[in-house]
Design a protein around this motif. Sequence first.
Motif, PDB file in Angstrom:
ATOM      1  N   MET A  17       0.854  -1.178   0.000  1.00 61.03           N
ATOM      2  CA  MET A  17       0.000   0.000   0.000  1.00 61.03           C
ATOM      3  C   MET A  17       0.898   1.239   0.000  1.00 61.03           C
ATOM      4  O   MET A  17       1.779   1.375   0.833  1.00 61.03           O
ATOM      5  N   THR A  18       0.637   2.110  -0.934  1.00 62.52           N
ATOM      6  CA  THR A  18       1.405   3.348  -1.006  1.00 62.52           C
ATOM      7  C   THR A  18       0.492   4.520  -0.710  1.00 62.52           C
ATOM      8  O   THR A  18      -0.728   4.388  -0.696  1.00 62.52           O
ATOM      9  N   ALA A  19       1.079   5.669  -0.496  1.00 63.75           N
ATOM     10  CA  ALA A  19       0.295   6.860  -0.184  1.00 63.75           C
ATOM     11  C   ALA A  19      -0.566   7.292  -1.364  1.00 63.75           C
ATOM     12  O   ALA A  19      -1.585   7.926  -1.192  1.00 63.75           O
ATOM     13  N   GLY A  20      -0.177   6.931  -2.579  1.00 64.95           N
ATOM     14  CA  GLY A  20      -0.941   7.315  -3.749  1.00 64.95           C
ATOM     15  C   GLY A  20      -2.089   6.376  -4.074  1.00 64.95           C
ATOM     16  O   GLY A  20      -2.930   6.677  -4.899  1.00 64.95           O
ATOM     17  N   SER A  21      -2.116   5.201  -3.444  1.00 58.28           N
ATOM     18  CA  SER A  21      -3.184   4.250  -3.723  1.00 58.28           C
ATOM     19  C   SER A  21      -4.492   4.716  -3.089  1.00 58.28           C
ATOM     20  O   SER A  21      -4.480   5.474  -2.117  1.00 58.28           O
ATOM     21  N   PRO A  22      -5.635   4.281  -3.635  1.00 59.34           N
ATOM     22  CA  PRO A  22      -6.919   4.695  -3.060  1.00 59.34           C
ATOM     23  C   PRO A  22      -7.069   4.308  -1.591  1.00 59.34           C
ATOM     24  O   PRO A  22      -7.556   5.099  -0.790  1.00 59.34           O
ATOM     25  N   LEU A  23      -6.615   3.112  -1.229  1.00 56.10           N
ATOM     26  CA  LEU A  23      -6.716   2.681   0.172  1.00 56.10           C
ATOM     27  C   LEU A  23      -5.804   3.511   1.060  1.00 56.10           C
ATOM     28  O   LEU A  23      -6.200   3.961   2.133  1.00 56.10           O
ATOM     29  N   GLY A  24      -4.579   3.766   0.594  1.00 56.35           N
ATOM     30  CA  GLY A  24      -3.646   4.579   1.372  1.00 56.35           C
ATOM     31  C   GLY A  24      -4.145   5.997   1.560  1.00 56.35           C
ATOM     32  O   GLY A  24      -4.051   6.573   2.644  1.00 56.35           O
ATOM     33  N   THR A  25      -4.736   6.554   0.496  1.00 56.24           N
ATOM     34  CA  THR A  25      -5.276   7.903   0.583  1.00 56.24           C
ATOM     35  C   THR A  25      -6.443   7.950   1.553  1.00 56.24           C
ATOM     36  O   THR A  25      -6.547   8.866   2.372  1.00 56.24           O
ATOM     37  N   ARG A  26      -7.317   6.961   1.488  1.00 48.82           N
ATOM     38  CA  ARG A  26      -8.481   6.939   2.379  1.00 48.82           C
ATOM     39  C   ARG A  26      -8.047   6.765   3.836  1.00 48.82           C
ATOM     40  O   ARG A  26      -8.633   7.376   4.732  1.00 48.82           O
ATOM     41  N   LEU A  27      -7.036   5.967   4.073  1.00 50.66           N
ATOM     42  CA  LEU A  27      -6.545   5.797   5.441  1.00 50.66           C
ATOM     43  C   LEU A  27      -5.955   7.096   5.981  1.00 50.66           C
ATOM     44  O   LEU A  27      -6.148   7.429   7.150  1.00 50.66           O
ATOM     45  N   LEU A  28      -5.253   7.830   5.130  1.00 49.02           N
ATOM     46  CA  LEU A  28      -4.722   9.128   5.559  1.00 49.02           C
ATOM     47  C   LEU A  28      -5.856  10.101   5.862  1.00 49.02           C
ATOM     48  O   LEU A  28      -5.794  10.863   6.828  1.00 49.02           O
ATOM     49  N   GLU A  29      -6.915  10.073   5.048  1.00 45.75           N
ATOM     50  CA  GLU A  29      -8.062  10.944   5.300  1.00 45.75           C
ATOM     51  C   GLU A  29      -8.754  10.576   6.611  1.00 45.75           C
ATOM     52  O   GLU A  29      -9.157  11.452   7.373  1.00 45.75           O
ATOM     53  N   LEU A  30      -8.904   9.281   6.882  1.00 45.17           N
ATOM     54  CA  LEU A  30      -9.511   8.841   8.137  1.00 45.17           C
ATOM     55  C   LEU A  30      -8.661   9.259   9.332  1.00 45.17           C
ATOM     56  O   LEU A  30      -9.195   9.674  10.365  1.00 45.17           O
ATOM     57  N   ALA A  31      -7.354   9.157   9.196  1.00 51.45           N
ATOM     58  CA  ALA A  31      -6.465   9.579  10.283  1.00 51.45           C
ATOM     59  C   ALA A  31      -6.577  11.074  10.535  1.00 51.45           C
ATOM     60  O   ALA A  31      -6.601  11.512  11.694  1.00 51.45           O
ATOM     61  N   LEU A  32      -6.674  11.857   9.477  1.00 51.13           N
ATOM     62  CA  LEU A  32      -6.835  13.299   9.624  1.00 51.13           C
ATOM     63  C   LEU A  32      -8.155  13.633  10.307  1.00 51.13           C
ATOM     64  O   LEU A  32      -8.205  14.436  11.245  1.00 51.13           O
TER      65      LEU A  32
END
Length: 67
Positions: free
Chosen positions: A1-16
């Motif tokens: 999983m990378t920061a650019g992947s949809p799952l990685g992006t969604r996890l970063l949004e949830l953390a924020l």
Amino acid sequence: MTAGSPLGTRLLELALAFSLALSSGLIAGFVGWITGGGPAGGASWGAAAFLATVPLMLLVIDRISGR
């Protein structure tokens, strides 16, 4: 999983969203405590602010990201 992947992006949004909700809950809890509510008032104010902020922040993040 990378920061650019949809799952990685969604996890970063949830953390924020979670961190913003946690900080608003802590502030509201402190306000509830010092305005005479004591521990029970602080807990109820903090919980209400936390629970109200999580979905709101997710909605804002989705709108900003164009979803």
